[in-house]
Write a protein that holds these residues in place. Structure first.
Motif, short mmCIF file in Angstrom:
data_model
loop_
_atom_site.label_atom_id
_atom_site.label_comp_id
_atom_site.label_asym_id
_atom_site.label_seq_id
_atom_site.Cartn_x
_atom_site.Cartn_y
_atom_site.Cartn_z
N GLY A 35 -10.04 7.79 -2.41
CA GLY A 35 -10.61 6.97 -3.51
C GLY A 35 -9.71 7.40 -4.89
O GLY A 35 -8.65 7.23 -4.82
N ARG A 54 0.92 -1.25 0.03
CA ARG A 54 -0.11 -0.10 0.07
C ARG A 54 0.94 1.32 -0.14
O ARG A 54 1.75 1.06 0.71
CB ARG A 54 -0.92 -0.14 1.10
N GLU A 89 -7.50 2.58 -6.26
CA GLU A 89 -8.53 2.64 -4.96
C GLU A 89 -9.95 2.59 -5.66
O GLU A 89 -10.21 3.23 -6.77
CB GLU A 89 -8.32 3.64 -4.03
N GLY A 137 -5.60 0.63 0.01
CA GLY A 137 -6.11 -0.06 1.21
C GLY A 137 -7.17 -0.99 0.63
O GLY A 137 -7.24 -2.11 1.17
O1 LIG Z 1 -8.81 6.30 -0.54
C1 LIG Z 1 -8.61 6.36 0.60
O2 LIG Z 1 -9.04 7.36 1.40
C2 LIG Z 1 -8.08 5.02 1.30
C3 LIG Z 1 -9.23 4.39 1.95
O3 LIG Z 1 -9.02 3.36 2.38
O4 LIG Z 1 -7.24 4.41 0.50
P1 LIG Z 1 -5.82 4.78 0.34
O5 LIG Z 1 -5.37 5.81 1.19
O6 LIG Z 1 -5.01 3.39 0.45
O7 LIG Z 1 -5.77 5.37 -1.12
#
Ligand SMILES: O=C(O)[C@@H](CO)OP(=O)(O)O
Length: 215
Positions: free
Chosen positions: A22, A8, A82, A151
């Motif tokens: 997102g 990640r 995401e 994530g």
């Molecule tokens: O998009 C987001 O806010 C988070 C959600 O878990 O994902 P990431 O930080 O991994 O991109």
């Protein structure tokens, strides 16, 4: 046996502010950059041959730091993005109205095909993540790819490999710059196909960031 590392991206400004990203984007924080360097140190002698990242800025930056240490180039694959969180992207989690929080809860609690208006479902994201992972099977013999993604996207991938629904990702703690590994095995005895070797390892980080949705 093909081994695929799943990372990640490092902590971002909006992760730290509990703001929904997102497919919208915010830059890595100083801590996020540091985490990316720590993953890079951990994997630099592991024989990584390909670094493949979602095309969002936070994953691209994390991937560049890792690829640099491993002596390879970054390839971008939008299938690793995401989950699209529709009209809630860019919003601060604590500012959601009851109705908006309801959309989010239906999504994370597994209502079939639940989605935030204008966003994707968990099934959509896990299908495209599986397609991106399966594409690794076409790499030359002896390849050891590392994918940099997000994530919920990675969580839905790991959950569905385990035979759980994609929304079981909420039960997996995949912190910023955690490393997971999945292997593709052929076995007459054990399950053939993808197996999960490790999920969410953060032992290389001196101070793991708290996931914005898990505080
Ligand atoms: O998009 C987001 O806010 C988070 C959600 O878990 O994902 P990431 O930080 O991994 O991109």
């Amino acid at each position: 046996m093909l081994q695929v590392y799943l990372v990640r991206h490092g902590e971002t400004q909006w992760n730290a502010e509990r703001r929904i990203q997102g497919q919208s984007d915010s830059p890595l924080t100083e801590k996020g950059e540091q985490q990316a360097h720590q993953v890079a140190q951990r994997v630099r002698n592991m024989g990584i041959t390909h670094v493949i990242a979602s095309d969002l800025g936070r994953t691209k930056r994390t991937a560049e730091i890792i690829a640099d240490a491993c002596g390879c180039e970054v390839t971008l694959d939008p299938r690793l993005r995401e989950l699209h969180m529709g009209v809630l992207e860019r919003r601060q989690l604590d500012s959601l109205t009851e109705e908006e929080e309801g959309w989010r809860q239906r999504l994370v609690n597994g209502t079939p095909d639940g989605r935030i208006p204008e966003g994707e479902s968990m099934t959509d994201v896990s299908e495209r993540m599986h397609a991106a992972l399966n594409a690794c099977l076409d790499l030359p013999e002896g390849s050891r790819p590392l994918l940099v993604s997000h994530g919920m996207a990675l969580g839905s991938l790991v959950s569905t490999i385990l035979g759980l629904p994609s929304w079981a990702e909420r039960r997996l703690r995949l912190r910023n710059c955690s490393i997971s590994r999945v292997d593709h095995q052929h076995s007459p005895w054990l399950a053939s196909g993808w197996v999960v070797e490790t999920a969410g390892d953060v032992s290389h980080l001196d101070a793991p960031a708290l996931d914005e949705l898990q505080r």
